[in-house]
Design a protein around this motif. Structure first.
Motif, PDB file in Angstrom:
ATOM      1  N   ALA A 140       0.739  -1.344   0.075  1.00  0.00           N
ATOM      2  CA  ALA A 140      -0.164  -0.094  -0.064  1.00  0.00           C
ATOM      3  C   ALA A 140       0.913   1.176  -0.056  1.00  0.00           C
ATOM      4  N   ASP A 141       2.215   1.197   0.777  1.00  0.00           N
ATOM      5  CA  ASP A 141       2.853   2.322   0.825  1.00  0.00           C
ATOM      6  C   ASP A 141       3.489   2.515  -0.493  1.00  0.00           C
ATOM      7  N   ALA A 144      -4.531  13.540   2.436  1.00  0.00           N
ATOM      8  CA  ALA A 144      -4.193  13.193   3.779  1.00  0.00           C
ATOM      9  C   ALA A 144      -3.890  11.809   3.593  1.00  0.00           C
ATOM     10  N   GLY A 145      -3.084  11.320   4.679  1.00  0.00           N
ATOM     11  CA  GLY A 145      -2.973  10.001   4.962  1.00  0.00           C
ATOM     12  C   GLY A 145      -3.829   8.890   4.648  1.00  0.00           C
ATOM     13  N   ALA A 146      -4.905   8.921   5.290  1.00  0.00           N
ATOM     14  CA  ALA A 146      -6.096   8.244   5.151  1.00  0.00           C
ATOM     15  C   ALA A 146      -6.561   8.129   3.558  1.00  0.00           C
ATOM     16  N   GLU A 147      -6.701   9.369   3.013  1.00  0.00           N
ATOM     17  CA  GLU A 147      -7.103   9.397   1.624  1.00  0.00           C
ATOM     18  C   GLU A 147      -6.184   8.706   0.790  1.00  0.00           C
ATOM     19  N   ILE A 148      -4.693   8.679   0.861  1.00  0.00           N
ATOM     20  CA  ILE A 148      -3.848   7.985   0.193  1.00  0.00           C
ATOM     21  C   ILE A 148      -3.839   6.410  -0.033  1.00  0.00           C
ATOM     22  N   SER A 159       2.288  10.604  -1.705  1.00  0.00           N
ATOM     23  CA  SER A 159       2.994  10.930  -0.207  1.00  0.00           C
ATOM     24  C   SER A 159       3.905  12.027  -0.349  1.00  0.00           C
ATOM     25  N   VAL A 160       4.807  12.040  -1.602  1.00  0.00           N
ATOM     26  CA  VAL A 160       5.733  12.844  -1.436  1.00  0.00           C
ATOM     27  C   VAL A 160       5.504  14.446  -2.166  1.00  0.00           C
ATOM     28  N   ARG A 161       4.148  14.423  -2.716  1.00  0.00           N
ATOM     29  CA  ARG A 161       3.667  15.684  -3.087  1.00  0.00           C
ATOM     30  C   ARG A 161       3.759  16.736  -1.984  1.00  0.00           C
ATOM     31  N   LYS A 162       3.791  17.908  -2.528  1.00  0.00           N
ATOM     32  CA  LYS A 162       4.428  18.988  -1.665  1.00  0.00           C
ATOM     33  C   LYS A 162       2.861  19.733  -1.282  1.00  0.00           C
TER      34      LYS A 162
END
Ligand code: ATP
Length: 346
Positions: free
Chosen positions: A92-93, A109-113, A100-103
């Motif tokens: 998943a990561d 948000a983490g949950a959205e990713i 997750s590396v977008r600025k």
């Protein structure tokens, strides 16, 4: 997103890796770049991605000139032959990495990713494997995760470099079918590199055949197989026979025997034929010779006939499997279909 390549040249220290490439890729199309090793396929893909810059020429994404844009600005999804998943990250990561590396505000948000990663896992039919690590997956599963990761950034197009190259034949075949279905579902403009003609023809809407940094032909599988634009394409795609012939007054002759008629001008030509373009005739066929070797393949038998004058020059003919084809047996053949190319060019 349609892609237009206009007069692209690429040189590496004076070496011409690509020569005047012109190609229009339609939005939603699945395109294969097919050619032998060193023909420039990967270089072309890297140019589209923005990993290389052209020496000359322009790359348009739609009507926008992308020639000098960075990889990030182009927003393309990539998959390479060797799984480049991060070993220390869960599936998943890995999939969510690009997001997750977008600025700043662009980063969800983490949950959205996580939610997006799970949706993509579902799309690539690997639901339930989110918390595994890459080493706990098979090669085929890793490539599907790599594809999910490429899709996560909502790319404008997908670029795949021999994505199944490192996998065994069986898995490759399954993944091909799966990729075609996925493409039909998501509709991304997709360009993939392969040196496997079967893969190119089975998967792609159109195949771009490359040789020595040039495009030899662009067409459907039927176009390149049945209407090859050059001797190179004829021999690169499928099995082929080449017979040196003379044309005189509309008659095609080999070793003093007339093989057929043509409207081509007098001179030396090469006659290109597929093994199934020859038929066995009675004793007075225009091409005669003993069988040198034969092999069985599925429902057919392929026999190689030694030709008069030069026993190393052979013609391969496809026969029904029930025909016996023992070495030494004389066969008389007649071509039923062919393409003539001038001897000097062929
Ligand atoms: P393969 O199927 O073997 O991957 P390919 O068709 O993808 O081959 P490319 O990798 O595009 O071919 O290479 C085309 C030509 O350009 C080759 O002769 C290669 O050696 C050369 N080439 C590619 N990249 C570079 C580079 N960075 N520097 C110098 N020459 C390069």
């Amino acid at each position: 997103m349609d892609i237009h390549l206009k007069h692209i040249h690429k040189q590496f220290n004076g070496f011409h890796a690509l020569n005047d490439i012109n190609l229009d890729i339609r939005s939603g199309e699945l395109i294969a770049l097919l050619g032998p090793s060193g023909s420039g396929k990967t270089t072309l893909l890297r140019l589209i991605a923005g990993l290389e810059m052209p020496t000359e020429g322009r790359i348009l994404f739609g009507s926008e000139d992308a020639s000098h844009k960075s990889v990030q600005e182009r927003n393309v999804g990539f998959v390479f032959q060797h799984y480049a998943l991060f070993k220390h990250m869960s599936v998943a990561d890995n999939i969510g990495f690009g997001l997750s590396v977008r600025k700043g505000r662009d980063r969800p948000a983490g949950a959205e990713i996580r939610k997006r990663a799970l949706e993509l896992l579902d799309l690539v039919q690997l639901s339930g494997l989110a918390d595994r690590y890459p080493q706990q997956l098979s090669g085929g599963q890793r490539q599907r995760v790599a594809l999910a990761r490429a899709l996560a950034i909502e790319p404008r197009m997908l670029l795949l470099d021999e994505p199944f190259g490192a996998l065994d034949a069986r898995v490759r075949k399954d993944l091909r079918r799966w990729l075609r279905e996925l493409h039909d579902k998501t509709g991304h403009t997709t360009v993939f590199v392969t040196h496997d003609q079967e893969e190119a023809v089975e998967l792609a809407d159109r195949v771009v055949v490359m040789s020595q940094g040039r495009i030899e032909q662009v067409g459907s599988g039927d176009d390149i197989y049945d209407r090859p634009a050059s001797p190179f394409v004829f021999t690169f795609i499928g099995q082929s026979n080449i017979l040196p012939v003379d044309v005189r007054d509309g008659k095609i002759a080999f070793a003093g025997h007339v093989l057929g008629e043509t409207t081509e001008q007098d001179g030396s030509w090469h006659m290109y034929m597929r093994p199934h373009d020859l038929e066995i005739v009675g004793d007075d066929g225009p091409i005669r010779g003993p069988i040198a070797v034969s092999r069985r393949a599925g429902r057919s038998r392929f026999a190689e006939i030694s030709l008069p004058g030069d026993s190393r020059r052979r013609l391969e003919v496809e026969l029904p499997a029930e025909v016996t084809a023992d070495p030494g047996l004389e066969l008389a053949l007649r071509p039923i279909r062919w393409t003539l190319y001038p001897a000097a060019k062929a």
